[in-house]
Motif scaffolding. Structure first.
Motif, short mmCIF file in Angstrom:
data_model
loop_
_atom_site.label_atom_id
_atom_site.label_comp_id
_atom_site.label_asym_id
_atom_site.label_seq_id
_atom_site.Cartn_x
_atom_site.Cartn_y
_atom_site.Cartn_z
N SER A 159 8.14 26.64 138.94
CA SER A 159 9.09 25.98 139.85
C SER A 159 9.48 26.91 140.99
O SER A 159 9.68 26.45 142.13
N VAL A 170 12.68 22.15 143.07
CA VAL A 170 11.74 21.38 142.28
C VAL A 170 12.47 20.48 141.29
O VAL A 170 13.45 20.89 140.66
N ILE A 172 12.26 18.77 137.78
CA ILE A 172 11.54 18.91 136.52
C ILE A 172 11.88 17.72 135.63
O ILE A 172 13.05 17.48 135.31
#
Length: 317
Positions: A159, A170, A172
């Motif tokens: 990330s 990012v 997730i």
């Protein structure tokens, strides 16, 4: 004619095949505007969690930039700003659904396989200039036999690389994280897997271990609480503007106040009531605000609101 499909868990396939879809895209707006750092979705089996995660991936991921037609006719596409948001963020989406092994070593091996595939998927980073020589060597070592020291940090490192490449944080998405945990409980390697899973999650978030029957408490304290804080900040900003501040300045001051207060609470370990008393001086301006809050029943108001959230969570489970 629309078809009723069974067993689909891929949002794009469902939409492209013109199948019936119960529109849950408004969840995108609700989740995005909550500004949650982490969100735990607890719902019964067959409720559509995996499809929802697939929907989120297809909406946010840069991999699906230009695929706005998947959302045409759905509620999220009614707002122009969300049309502009589609396909603009780096996304890591993984699932542990198929990790159903009888021992820790096999489970750990399968998790490493899942992590390795994410590095393979993003191998274009090796050709970029954002990684140093040492980082490229680390990247290339992230295979199925990655070390026990590297595996827990795999998502964090990836990330970070994606953030530096795209210049955006990012997203997730982790589905079926509990599947290997269930197998660990049944087959007697719970403690080992909990230790690894905690390290993996702590690398990009914060974990607190609670019993299953406490999950609704987690929701009211963590999952839903950003909305409470934002309401309080909104009230602060409105009052600041009433007394002459610009919205920009009032927002910055309110944000820094909440950020600094949270940091002090977490770093000092001092309980919030003591911290409150420490910043109040007798007959000062702060104590006047505190007394007004107490007189108007702030504590009771928060208690009732969180009880309402708790009860609704129980009803939805």
């Amino acid at each position: 004619m629309r078809k009723i499909a069974i067993g689909y868990d891929d949002f794009a396939k469902l939409r492209k095949n013109n199948c019936f879809y119960v529109d849950k895209t408004w969840f995108i707006k609700e989740w995005w505007e909550n500004f949650d750092f982490a969100t735990l979705i607890t719902r019964p089996r067959r409720f559509g969690k995996t499809m929802t995660i697939s929907m989120l991936e297809h909406f946010f991921s840069i991999e699906y930039a230009g695929c706005g037609e998947l959302f045409e006719g759905l509620s999220i596409w009614e707002e122009e700003k969300y049309q502009q948001l589609q396909g603009t963020y780096p996304v890591i989406s993984i699932s542990f659904a198929n990790i159903k092994e009888p021992d820790y070593e096999m489970t750990y091996y399968r998790i490493r396989q899942v992590l390795m595939k994410q590095y393979q998927k993003n191998s274009f980073l090796l050709e970029s200039k954002v990684l140093s020589k040492a980082e490229k060597e680390y990247f290339e070592q992230m295979s199925y036999n990655m070390s026990r020291m590297d595996a827990p940090m795999a998502l964090y490192q990836l990330s970070d690389y994606l953030y530096r490449y795209y210049g955006k944080k990012v997203i997730i998405l982790l589905d079926e994280y509990d599947t290997p945990m269930q197998e660990a409980y049944v087959h007697g390697f719970w403690d080992e897997l909990v230790c690894f899973t905690r390290s993996l999650f702590n690398s990009f978030g914060k974990t607190v271990e609670v019993e299953e029957d406490m999950i609704h408490n987690v929701i009211i304290m963590s999952g839903s609480s950003p909305a409470y804080i934002f309401m309080f900040m909104s009230a602060m900003i409105q009052n600041g503007m009433k007394h002459g501040l610009s919205k920009e300045d009032a927002t910055a001051m309110a944000g820094q106040a909440v950020l600094g207060s949270a940091k002090m609470l977490l770093e000092t370990g001092i309980d919030p009531e003591t911290l409150k008393r420490n910043v109040c001086s007798p007959k000062g301006s702060t104590i006047e605000a505190v007394l007004s809050f107490e007189k108007d029943g702030l504590y009771e108001m928060v208690d009732r609101a969180m009880d309402a959230c708790f009860n609704r969570s129980v009803e939805m489970s």
